[in-house]
Design a protein around this motif. Structure first.
Motif, short mmCIF file in Angstrom:
data_model
loop_
_atom_site.label_atom_id
_atom_site.label_comp_id
_atom_site.label_asym_id
_atom_site.label_seq_id
_atom_site.Cartn_x
_atom_site.Cartn_y
_atom_site.Cartn_z
N LEU A 51 -10.93 -13.84 -4.82
CA LEU A 51 -9.30 -13.20 -3.85
C LEU A 51 -8.34 -11.85 -4.34
O LEU A 51 -9.29 -11.42 -5.19
N SER A 53 -5.03 -9.78 -4.18
CA SER A 53 -3.84 -8.89 -3.71
C SER A 53 -3.96 -7.32 -2.61
O SER A 53 -4.29 -7.32 -3.06
N LEU A 54 -2.63 -8.11 -1.48
CA LEU A 54 -2.65 -6.83 -0.61
C LEU A 54 -1.49 -5.96 -0.93
O LEU A 54 -2.27 -4.35 -1.01
N SER A 171 1.31 -14.93 1.01
CA SER A 171 1.31 -13.76 2.25
C SER A 171 0.92 -12.64 1.23
O SER A 171 0.22 -11.65 2.57
N ARG A 174 -5.37 -12.33 0.01
CA ARG A 174 -6.72 -12.61 0.93
C ARG A 174 -7.54 -13.22 0.22
O ARG A 174 -7.83 -12.47 -0.82
#
Length: 176
Positions: A51, A53-54, A171, A174
């Motif tokens: 994963l 993180s944005l 949120s 990703r």
């Protein structure tokens, strides 16, 4: 302006801000059912995934942060906001989040007084910590400690807060 007028103006301003915030708060897509079982399913689907993180915290830090919040609801938060806040603004904010079924808060704001988000250091172990925290909370039947901002919450309200908190943080996460 006398004190009574000032208090009325303050109360009306708070209601106006909360009302505006209610409509501005997007519902967005939630990754699962807003329940402890739904959150556990969402977390189970993240096991063995790489994963990213944005922005802001890494997935590891996010998992440690969400686990801390759940753990502190049982053991007690290290620092609380002032009593007046926990009796007014905090519950109003939680009520707004609960009614909308979505939470929006600063996604890089640590819990006041909380330990650094570095342990456990791996994503897999931090995710396991979070899964264990949800399991422990689901089975906990003792007295819950006041939330540092929302004040006293029932087990059901805390469950909703923990799930909405997790979903808000997810949120920004990703698959790599």
């Amino acid at each position: 302006m006398n004190r009574r007028h000032l208090l009325k103006l303050g109360a009306l301003s708070a209601v106006a801000v909360a009302g505006g915030g209610y409509w501005a708060l997007g519902r967005g897509e939630v990754p699962g059912e807003v329940s402890l079982a739904g959150a556990r399913q969402v977390l189970a689907a993240l096991v063995d995934q790489s994963l990213v993180s944005l922005e802001g915290w890494s997935p590891t830090e996010v998992f440690n942060h969400c686990a801390q919040s759940i753990e502190y609801s049982i053991s007690g938060y290290p620092e609380l906001k002032p009593a007046w806040f926990r009796a007014s603004v905090g519950p109003m904010a939680f009520g707004l989040f609960a009614s909308r079924g979505a939470m929006r808060h600063g996604l890089a704001e640590a819990i006041p007084g909380a330990a650094p988000l570095s342990e456990p250091a791996s994503q897999a172990l931090a995710l396991q910590r979070l899964q264990r925290a949800f399991e422990a909370f689901a089975g906990y039947r003792g007295e819950l400690r006041p939330h540092f901002a929302y004040g006293e919450l029932s087990h059901a309200d805390y469950a909703q807060a923990h799930v909405l908190h997790l979903y808000n943080h997810l949120s920004l996460i990703r698959p790599a």
